[in-house]
Design a protein around this motif. Structure first.
Motif, PDB file in Angstrom:
ATOM      1  N   ILE A 142      33.586  31.551  45.037  1.00  0.00           N
ATOM      2  CA  ILE A 142      34.124  31.558  43.445  1.00  0.00           C
ATOM      3  C   ILE A 142      32.806  31.483  42.663  1.00  0.00           C
ATOM      4  O   ILE A 142      31.876  31.187  43.206  1.00  0.00           O
ATOM      5  N   PRO A 143      33.304  32.323  41.654  1.00  0.00           N
ATOM      6  CA  PRO A 143      32.034  32.398  40.461  1.00  0.00           C
ATOM      7  C   PRO A 143      31.687  30.830  40.113  1.00  0.00           C
ATOM      8  O   PRO A 143      32.508  30.135  39.547  1.00  0.00           O
ATOM      9  N   GLU A 144      30.457  30.444  39.917  1.00  0.00           N
ATOM     10  CA  GLU A 144      29.857  29.331  39.219  1.00  0.00           C
ATOM     11  C   GLU A 144      30.429  29.123  38.076  1.00  0.00           C
ATOM     12  O   GLU A 144      30.846  27.875  37.830  1.00  0.00           O
ATOM     13  N   PHE A 145      30.429  30.126  37.252  1.00  0.00           N
ATOM     14  CA  PHE A 145      30.606  29.767  35.867  1.00  0.00           C
ATOM     15  C   PHE A 145      32.255  29.474  35.658  1.00  0.00           C
ATOM     16  O   PHE A 145      32.539  28.829  34.931  1.00  0.00           O
ATOM     17  N   TRP A 146      32.972  30.081  36.650  1.00  0.00           N
ATOM     18  CA  TRP A 146      34.475  29.785  36.469  1.00  0.00           C
ATOM     19  C   TRP A 146      34.575  28.230  36.823  1.00  0.00           C
ATOM     20  O   TRP A 146      35.509  27.441  36.274  1.00  0.00           O
TER      21      TRP A 146
ATOM     22  N   THR B 243      36.170  47.338  27.260  1.00  0.00           N
ATOM     23  CA  THR B 243      36.657  47.556  28.574  1.00  0.00           C
ATOM     24  C   THR B 243      36.971  46.276  29.142  1.00  0.00           C
ATOM     25  O   THR B 243      35.942  45.380  29.277  1.00  0.00           O
ATOM     26  N   PRO B 244      38.045  46.087  29.707  1.00  0.00           N
ATOM     27  CA  PRO B 244      38.411  44.727  30.520  1.00  0.00           C
ATOM     28  C   PRO B 244      37.387  44.597  31.920  1.00  0.00           C
ATOM     29  O   PRO B 244      37.376  45.330  32.508  1.00  0.00           O
ATOM     30  N   SER B 245      36.760  43.335  31.567  1.00  0.00           N
ATOM     31  CA  SER B 245      35.961  43.148  33.022  1.00  0.00           C
ATOM     32  C   SER B 245      36.162  41.562  33.214  1.00  0.00           C
ATOM     33  O   SER B 245      36.365  40.790  32.320  1.00  0.00           O
ATOM     34  N   TRP B 246      36.376  41.203  34.524  1.00  0.00           N
ATOM     35  CA  TRP B 246      36.709  39.966  34.831  1.00  0.00           C
ATOM     36  C   TRP B 246      35.789  38.920  34.131  1.00  0.00           C
ATOM     37  O   TRP B 246      36.332  37.887  33.667  1.00  0.00           O
ATOM     38  N   GLY B 247      34.476  38.895  34.377  1.00  0.00           N
ATOM     39  CA  GLY B 247      33.561  37.901  33.731  1.00  0.00           C
ATOM     40  C   GLY B 247      33.679  37.712  32.318  1.00  0.00           C
ATOM     41  O   GLY B 247      33.867  36.441  31.835  1.00  0.00           O
ATOM     42  N   GLN B 248      33.899  38.752  31.693  1.00  0.00           N
ATOM     43  CA  GLN B 248      33.907  38.615  30.052  1.00  0.00           C
ATOM     44  C   GLN B 248      35.084  38.013  29.839  1.00  0.00           C
ATOM     45  O   GLN B 248      35.286  37.457  28.778  1.00  0.00           O
ATOM     46  N   MET B 249      36.296  38.300  30.526  1.00  0.00           N
ATOM     47  CA  MET B 249      37.801  37.711  30.330  1.00  0.00           C
ATOM     48  C   MET B 249      37.515  36.415  30.532  1.00  0.00           C
ATOM     49  O   MET B 249      38.034  35.491  29.608  1.00  0.00           O
ATOM     50  N   VAL B 250      36.558  35.753  31.478  1.00  0.00           N
ATOM     51  CA  VAL B 250      36.619  34.245  31.649  1.00  0.00           C
ATOM     52  C   VAL B 250      35.701  33.944  30.471  1.00  0.00           C
ATOM     53  O   VAL B 250      36.083  32.784  29.878  1.00  0.00           O
ATOM     54  N   PHE B 251      34.758  34.516  29.962  1.00  0.00           N
ATOM     55  CA  PHE B 251      33.872  34.140  29.011  1.00  0.00           C
ATOM     56  C   PHE B 251      34.905  34.053  27.674  1.00  0.00           C
ATOM     57  O   PHE B 251      34.562  32.965  26.894  1.00  0.00           O
ATOM     58  N   ALA B 270      40.919  36.375  40.288  1.00  0.00           N
ATOM     59  CA  ALA B 270      40.912  37.602  40.679  1.00  0.00           C
ATOM     60  C   ALA B 270      39.642  37.907  41.331  1.00  0.00           C
ATOM     61  O   ALA B 270      39.383  38.568  42.348  1.00  0.00           O
ATOM     62  N   ILE B 271      38.347  37.382  40.613  1.00  0.00           N
ATOM     63  CA  ILE B 271      37.165  37.333  41.171  1.00  0.00           C
ATOM     64  C   ILE B 271      36.904  36.858  42.575  1.00  0.00           C
ATOM     65  O   ILE B 271      36.433  37.436  43.358  1.00  0.00           O
ATOM     66  N   ALA B 272      37.439  35.633  42.638  1.00  0.00           N
ATOM     67  CA  ALA B 272      37.242  34.871  43.815  1.00  0.00           C
ATOM     68  C   ALA B 272      37.814  35.787  44.893  1.00  0.00           C
ATOM     69  O   ALA B 272      37.495  35.674  46.160  1.00  0.00           O
ATOM     70  N   VAL B 273      39.259  35.982  44.592  1.00  0.00           N
ATOM     71  CA  VAL B 273      40.122  36.845  45.614  1.00  0.00           C
ATOM     72  C   VAL B 273      39.211  37.833  46.207  1.00  0.00           C
ATOM     73  O   VAL B 273      39.004  38.158  47.323  1.00  0.00           O
ATOM     74  N   THR B 274      38.646  38.772  45.341  1.00  0.00           N
ATOM     75  CA  THR B 274      38.115  39.969  45.588  1.00  0.00           C
ATOM     76  C   THR B 274      36.802  39.557  46.521  1.00  0.00           C
ATOM     77  O   THR B 274      36.668  40.459  47.620  1.00  0.00           O
ATOM     78  N   VAL B 275      35.825  38.630  46.155  1.00  0.00           N
ATOM     79  CA  VAL B 275      34.698  38.432  46.815  1.00  0.00           C
ATOM     80  C   VAL B 275      35.092  37.784  48.107  1.00  0.00           C
ATOM     81  O   VAL B 275      34.566  37.968  49.194  1.00  0.00           O
ATOM     82  N   ILE B 276      36.246  36.923  48.160  1.00  0.00           N
ATOM     83  CA  ILE B 276      36.766  36.477  49.572  1.00  0.00           C
ATOM     84  C   ILE B 276      37.096  37.485  50.491  1.00  0.00           C
ATOM     85  O   ILE B 276      36.870  37.758  51.641  1.00  0.00           O
ATOM     86  N   GLY B 277      37.699  38.536  49.931  1.00  0.00           N
ATOM     87  CA  GLY B 277      38.102  39.702  50.764  1.00  0.00           C
ATOM     88  C   GLY B 277      36.868  40.429  51.380  1.00  0.00           C
ATOM     89  O   GLY B 277      36.906  40.586  52.620  1.00  0.00           O
ATOM     90  N   PHE B 278      35.876  40.689  50.580  1.00  0.00           N
ATOM     91  CA  PHE B 278      34.692  41.473  51.103  1.00  0.00           C
ATOM     92  C   PHE B 278      34.005  40.571  52.226  1.00  0.00           C
ATOM     93  O   PHE B 278      33.493  40.717  53.111  1.00  0.00           O
TER      94      PHE B 278
END
Lengths: 326, 295
Positions: A142-146, B243-251, B270-278
């Motif tokens: 999970i991302p740190e900032f999140w 342009t929608p990007s996940w990090g920017q949406m969290v911000f 969504a970021i977490a699930v993707t990273v977990i997948g990889f």
């Protein structure tokens, strides 16, 4: 041992030199101008020239580079273009704050990582071990900032248990030493947790693997055969050897922690080096950026050196240095 | 290592390595789950226009439709501009996956090139290249990245190149080690003794035998690169809006964290699930193809 140390020290100095060189040219080849902050109708080209001259920005790049290196070698980091204060002062304020944060995170990292790893290995394939494995994977992904925002949402905004930003409360004047300490500790909880937990998760995995390797060794079988209780076998006999490879991992993790501090300090408005770096980069404040890159690299390189030495001390089988002598 | 080392035919050894690894991989449930997650993500990214109920960029009927909590019509709610969060999360997968794949490709190619050169030529080349690697590893990547991105002010392509250019060092070390150990294997020495040239040795022996190392390293790096890209977006240094990007949406969700919790929460998941997948996929590939290679 001393010959090894000397060689490693020389290597470290060379490394720092390369880091400085790369950062210097990277910064100066990029578009953008630290002078842009002065531009306004009252600022004549003549004044701009004078300021440039006084900062040495009018000299040929290569000359500036050698001046800088010489100044750095003397420990003179120059003056911040933005704050018009010695960089040394800015760093002296920011570094202790970053250290406070990273040391707290490192403590969490080591204690939680080793504890969970050992427990997981001791109860291999138990439900505890499985939950641990999955939790570690999750935390690591999970991302740190999140994570920071979610914790702020729950602990600061919903249940008002912990502060969401800054290093201490605004009204610390006249507080007793104890309540000041408690106030600062409360401010430290969330940032340190966010910064340390991912590393703790990965260390727990390494610790588990390393412990399982050691538990297969003959001398562990001997200890068990002597009838020693399992707790003693694990804590007294296995832990020291199993912790060895983990020491290296912790040393190598430092760049990760210092990098994470950039994000964490930004979110929690923590007045440390990470935030100073981000601000300085936006302002094209070259002396500050160079100095921070230098300090961060120096910390990492020294930590690596110490890791190597600690490794040699912890494991007498490892003889450092080419001659094989100690 | 394994007894296959004595096998004089390098090609046969390589083939066996692959088929054995593959069958080990298929038995790994976690790995298959990871592969499944990634497949679904790619399908979602590819089919985004068909899957999303709303336009991810066009603003909604603002005073009425802004900050709508998750409901039947908008399962993940709407944002400040009345845009559907679910649609934006689905479209956001495109940026993350594209940046992840392309940046990792650059990083791996660069790392393989430097590592192979250092390992193969040795001597001064090796010493210089490896010192550069050490120096770059000594500065935390995020410092390098924010320095570069802020200075060269960004577009998607620049971010991809920079993520690649700052992520190759560990691969270089890995490949160098692999090349060094390969050079000393009997069958490579035999090929050399039989008069095979440098190029033929590189193509027939070094590349096929390093390929598994490289693929595993690449898979494990993608997760990290996606996280780094998200962090950059979060610092306001990533892909420029709208342009929608996940990090920017969290911000963006940060300013309404308490009143509209869904804005930051879902893109982060969504970021977490993707990273977990990889990471699941990478771990499984690592176990399948070389249990001892990566510590």
């Amino acid at each position: 041992m001393s010959r090894f140390l000397v060689r490693r020290l020389i290597q470290s100095v060379v490394l720092l030199f390369i880091v400085l060189t790369i950062t210097f040219f990277l910064l100066r080849l990029a578009p953008g101008d630290p002078m842009s902050r002065y531009y306004n109708p009252d600022f004549s080209p003549e004044m701009a020239r004078q300021v440039r001259e006084s900062l040495g920005l009018d000299r040929p790049l290569i000359e500036q580079y050698f001046r800088w290196i010489r100044a750095f070698a003397r420990g003179d980091f120059g003056e911040s273009i933005r704050y018009q204060r010695p960089v040394r002062e800015l760093l002296a304020e920011a570094i202790p704050n970053t250290l406070r944060l990273t040391i707290a995170a490192l403590a969490l990292h080591i204690l939680v990582g080793i504890f969970l790893g050992v427990l997981s290995a001791a109860r291999r394939y138990s439900p505890f071990d499985r939950v641990n494995t999955i939790a570690a994977l999750f935390v690591y992904s999970i991302p740190e900032f999140w994570l920071a925002l979610m914790l702020i949402l729950v602990f600061s905004l919903k249940i008002h248990a912990l502060p969401s930003s800054h290093m201490q409360s605004l009204d610390v004047e006249g507080m007793s030493a104890l309540s000041l300490f408690l106030d600062r500790a409360r401010h430290l909880v969330l940032p340190a947790f966010v910064l340390g937990i991912a590393s703790a998760a990965s260390t727990a995995r390494y610790m588990r693997g390393s412990m399982l390797d050691v538990l297969r060794e003959d001398y562990i079988r001997t200890a068990r055969a002597k009838g020693l209780p399992e707790n003693r076998v694990i804590l007294k006999h296995a832990l020291k050897n199993a912790a060895l490879p983990v020491v290296t991992i912790i040393g190598l993790d430092l760049p990760f922690l210092l990098g994470g501090a950039v994000i964490v300090e930004t979110i929690f408005s923590w007045p440390g080096m990470g935030r100073l770096a981000v601000d300085a980069i936006y302002a094209r404040d070259y002396p500050v950026v160079l100095a921070i890159n230098f300090v961060v690299a120096a910390i990492v390189i020294i930590a690596n050196l110490l890791t190597d030495i600690a490794y040699g001390v912890l494991d007498p089988r490892i003889t450092v240095g080419r001659g094989g002598g100690k | 290592m394994s007894p296959v080392e004595d096998d004089p035919a390098g090609a046969r050894r390589t083939q066996r390595l692959w088929s054995q690894g593959w069958s080990r991989f298929r038995k790994n449930r976690f790995g298959m789950a990871g592969a499944g997650i990634i497949l679904v993500l790619y399908l979602a990214a590819a089919l985004a226009p068909m899957l999303t109920p709303y336009d991810p960029i066009a603003q909604g009927d603002v005073p009425r439709m802004r900050y709508v909590a998750p409901c039947m019509e908008h399962p993940l709610g709407t944002d400040k501009f009345g845009r559907d969060v679910l649609s934006r999360v689905i479209y956001g997968s495109r940026i993350s996956l594209m940046i992840g794949i392309l940046a990792v490709t650059i990083a791996i190619l660069l790392g393989a090139l430097v590592g192979a050169a250092a390992g193969y030529f040795g001597g001064a080349t090796d010493a210089i290249l490896m010192r550069i690697v050490d120096a770059l590893l000594a500065v935390p990547r995020i410092f390098l990245l924010i320095t570069c991105v802020a200075l060269f002010s960004g577009s998607v392509w620049l971010i991809i190149v920079l993520l690649g250019a700052t992520g190759w060092m560990t691969t270089a070390r890995l490949v160098r080690a692999q090349v060094l150990s390969l050079r000393n294997l009997d069958y490579v020495k035999a090929a050399e003794a039989l008069g095979a040239g440098g190029r033929s040795i590189i193509w027939r022996h070094v590349i096929p035998n390093t390929a598994t190392v490289i693929i595993v390293a690449a898979t494990l790096r993608i997760g990290g690169i996606i996280l780094t890209e998200a962090s950059l977006s979060f610092l306001g240094l990533g892909v420029p809006p709208p342009t929608p990007s996940w990090g920017q949406m969290v911000f963006e969700g940060r300013e309404a964290l308490l009143s509209a919790w869904w804005l930051s929460t879902f893109p982060g998941i969504a970021i977490a699930v993707t990273v977990i997948g990889f990471n699941l996929l990478g771990d499984a590939l690592k176990d399948a193809f070389d249990p001892r290679q990566f510590v």
